[in-house]
Design a protein around this motif. Sequence first.
Motif, PDB file in Angstrom:
ATOM      1  N   ILE A 168     -10.095 -43.410 162.682  1.00  0.00           N
ATOM      2  CA  ILE A 168     -10.685 -44.162 161.580  1.00  0.00           C
ATOM      3  C   ILE A 168     -11.037 -43.169 160.488  1.00  0.00           C
ATOM      4  CG2 ILE A 168     -12.668 -45.563 160.888  1.00  0.00           C
ATOM      5  CD1 ILE A 168     -12.666 -46.577 163.845  1.00  0.00           C
ATOM      6  N   LYS A 218     -18.166 -55.060 166.446  1.00  0.00           N
ATOM      7  CA  LYS A 218     -16.898 -55.767 166.629  1.00  0.00           C
ATOM      8  C   LYS A 218     -15.799 -54.806 167.073  1.00  0.00           C
ATOM      9  CE  LYS A 218     -17.733 -59.571 163.384  1.00  0.00           C
ATOM     10  NZ  LYS A 218     -17.264 -60.247 162.149  1.00  0.00           N
ATOM     11  N   LEU A 219     -15.789 -53.615 166.484  1.00  0.00           N
ATOM     12  CA  LEU A 219     -14.797 -52.615 166.881  1.00  0.00           C
ATOM     13  C   LEU A 219     -15.030 -52.170 168.320  1.00  0.00           C
ATOM     14  CD1 LEU A 219     -12.430 -50.741 165.888  1.00  0.00           C
ATOM     15  CD2 LEU A 219     -14.194 -49.022 165.478  1.00  0.00           C
ATOM     16  N   ARG A 240     -10.070 -45.901 168.826  1.00  0.00           N
ATOM     17  CA  ARG A 240      -8.784 -46.563 169.050  1.00  0.00           C
ATOM     18  C   ARG A 240      -7.884 -45.747 169.962  1.00  0.00           C
ATOM     19  NH1 ARG A 240      -7.869 -48.246 162.749  1.00  0.00           N
ATOM     20  NH2 ARG A 240      -8.728 -50.353 162.856  1.00  0.00           N
ATOM     21  N   PRO A 284     -11.233 -52.557 170.139  1.00  0.00           N
ATOM     22  CA  PRO A 284     -10.771 -51.442 169.290  1.00  0.00           C
ATOM     23  C   PRO A 284      -9.416 -51.672 168.627  1.00  0.00           C
ATOM     24  CG  PRO A 284     -11.587 -50.644 171.401  1.00  0.00           C
ATOM     25  CD  PRO A 284     -11.442 -52.127 171.527  1.00  0.00           C
ATOM     26  N   ILE A 297      -8.716 -54.242 166.609  1.00  0.00           N
ATOM     27  CA  ILE A 297      -8.832 -55.047 165.402  1.00  0.00           C
ATOM     28  C   ILE A 297      -8.681 -54.181 164.148  1.00  0.00           C
ATOM     29  CG2 ILE A 297     -10.350 -56.729 166.515  1.00  0.00           C
ATOM     30  CD1 ILE A 297     -12.704 -55.422 164.986  1.00  0.00           C
ATOM     31  N   GLU A 298      -8.372 -54.823 163.029  1.00  0.00           N
ATOM     32  CA  GLU A 298      -8.395 -54.136 161.746  1.00  0.00           C
ATOM     33  C   GLU A 298      -9.831 -53.711 161.440  1.00  0.00           C
ATOM     34  OE1 GLU A 298      -5.915 -53.335 159.595  1.00  0.00           O
ATOM     35  OE2 GLU A 298      -4.535 -53.960 161.191  1.00  0.00           O
ATOM     36  N   PHE A 299      -9.977 -52.519 160.917  1.00  0.00           N
ATOM     37  CA  PHE A 299     -11.337 -52.011 160.699  1.00  0.00           C
ATOM     38  C   PHE A 299     -11.395 -51.242 159.394  1.00  0.00           C
ATOM     39  CE2 PHE A 299     -14.592 -48.701 161.032  1.00  0.00           C
ATOM     40  CZ  PHE A 299     -15.697 -49.447 161.402  1.00  0.00           C
ATOM     41  N   GLU A 300     -12.446 -51.486 158.647  1.00  0.00           N
ATOM     42  CA  GLU A 300     -12.688 -50.732 157.418  1.00  0.00           C
ATOM     43  C   GLU A 300     -14.115 -50.216 157.452  1.00  0.00           C
ATOM     44  OE1 GLU A 300     -12.768 -51.608 152.633  1.00  0.00           O
ATOM     45  OE2 GLU A 300     -11.251 -52.608 153.868  1.00  0.00           O
ATOM     46  N   VAL A 356     -19.769 -54.517 161.789  1.00  0.00           N
ATOM     47  CA  VAL A 356     -18.357 -54.195 162.031  1.00  0.00           C
ATOM     48  C   VAL A 356     -18.176 -53.192 163.167  1.00  0.00           C
ATOM     49  CG1 VAL A 356     -17.550 -54.793 159.727  1.00  0.00           C
ATOM     50  CG2 VAL A 356     -18.458 -52.502 160.147  1.00  0.00           C
ATOM     51  N   TRP A 357     -19.122 -52.292 163.334  1.00  0.00           N
ATOM     52  CA  TRP A 357     -18.983 -51.300 164.407  1.00  0.00           C
ATOM     53  C   TRP A 357     -19.074 -51.974 165.778  1.00  0.00           C
ATOM     54  CZ3 TRP A 357     -16.954 -46.729 163.978  1.00  0.00           C
ATOM     55  CH2 TRP A 357     -17.054 -46.004 162.785  1.00  0.00           C
ATOM     56  N   SER A 360     -16.706 -42.380 168.091  1.00  0.00           N
ATOM     57  CA  SER A 360     -16.566 -43.602 167.295  1.00  0.00           C
ATOM     58  C   SER A 360     -15.345 -43.552 166.375  1.00  0.00           C
ATOM     59  CB  SER A 360     -17.837 -43.846 166.476  1.00  0.00           C
ATOM     60  OG  SER A 360     -18.918 -44.162 167.324  1.00  0.00           O
TER      61      SER A 360
END
Length: 473
Positions: free
Chosen positions: A15, A404-405, A87, A409, A411-414, A401-402, A83
């Motif tokens: 990330i 959810k990730l 992924r 792991p 999923i799309e993440f920003e 969002v963290w 973190s």
Amino acid sequence: MKRLLLINPSSENEIQSPLPYFVSEGKGVTPPLGILSIAAQAMQNTDYTTMLIDVQVEGLSYESLANKISQFNPDIIGITAMSMTVRDAYKTIQMSKKICPNSKIVVGGPHVNCYPLETAAWKDVDYAIHGEGEIVFGEFLREFSNRGYASGLKGVIYKDSDGVIENNERADYIKDLNSLPIPDRTILPYKKYSSIIMKKSPVTSILSSRGCPFRCNYCDRPSVGKAFRPRSVESVIHELKICNDIGIKSFLFYDDTFTVNRKRVIDFCIAITDSKLDIEFNIRSRVDTVDEEMLYYLKKAGCLGIQYGVESGSQTILDRMNKGITLQQIHDTVKITKKHNILTTAYFMFGNPGETRQDIKLTHEFMELIDPDYVMISIFTPYPKTKSYEEGIKRNLFEDVWKKLAEDPTIEFEMPVWTENFTTGELNKMLTDTYRKYYFSGKRILRQISSIKSIRELREKAKAAVKILKNRH
């Protein structure tokens, strides 16, 4: 023969923090100290044959890693999860289970300490280590060796036969860090590690303490806690000597704040000087924890550089961060550090909570005033479990969002950015423009040229300059 495989996963799917590529690329690779320490504990206190793979320094593809896993055929596979590389940790776990379906998969590391239950729930994870891992992982290995499973151990989260997660309380912080075995750096290709901020190679990372007693709103380290726990000077010197014996002379101290205890720092420096160790080292510090005498001893002992968390040139923003320092302290400390010919790196952030264009203007002016040798500027990014992150969620600036990730792991993440007064695009432009303006002023170009001591250093600085010049975004 029981086999344990420990893996520091790839960063292929890392990330990306909101930094210009010319900053994030080429910074070097340093040893994975946490999993090295786990390996040392296993090798000294259990009968497992232990292998450690650092995928990042070896530049292994997933196919090459799969071949190594298959050839070793381990009983237990331990994988560290950060973190930013969660992924790749997840992908490595899935691949490992597919190759060795009978192996038990154990995951640990900073990400687990933020999201223990979410990580333990991943499909192919058998056990998760919650808390500092060295002692509890050693206990886990002995328990597993004797019984074929591990349950009831503090710090070990596991799934029962029905797949239900059993959550034991987290492991206690290790009080006596001197009791931990010193990592054997030769189990990795230690000569490959380097850092752009050091003059010599190979480079290694080292910890002389754990825990940070300060309470900045943007920072939280649940894996090590707030209590400052130092190793003895004798223990650290012993580790430096072991590294010296295999040709390592450059050290990055990864203590959150190396200079918490003034007497300990001076004693440490005197011990280095007395032992005639041929080393250079870099430390992280706060401007309110150093003074002239300490800097004198640090320089004499081989301190090459100090990294200071400055963060902002606005006192209002520093106070909002609960940073606990003043602009005058920053100015004075950078000045005396440079006086002792120790390189200064100042860390700044743009887009802090409540920050306005006027605050960023003050930061630009302050940056020029204190004139550190290097600046490292980033966009303020709220990290999980920090006060800033929780505040941003409550104010609906971003979702959780963290979490959810952590749950998925794939999923799309920003990365969340504090967009209270600026857009992400505006912050990115300010960041890139500031880097270019700072490093390409005439006086700093001359300063960098005059400081070059080797062909390697010339090459690295030239590459960095080309990247900055080529960037147009």
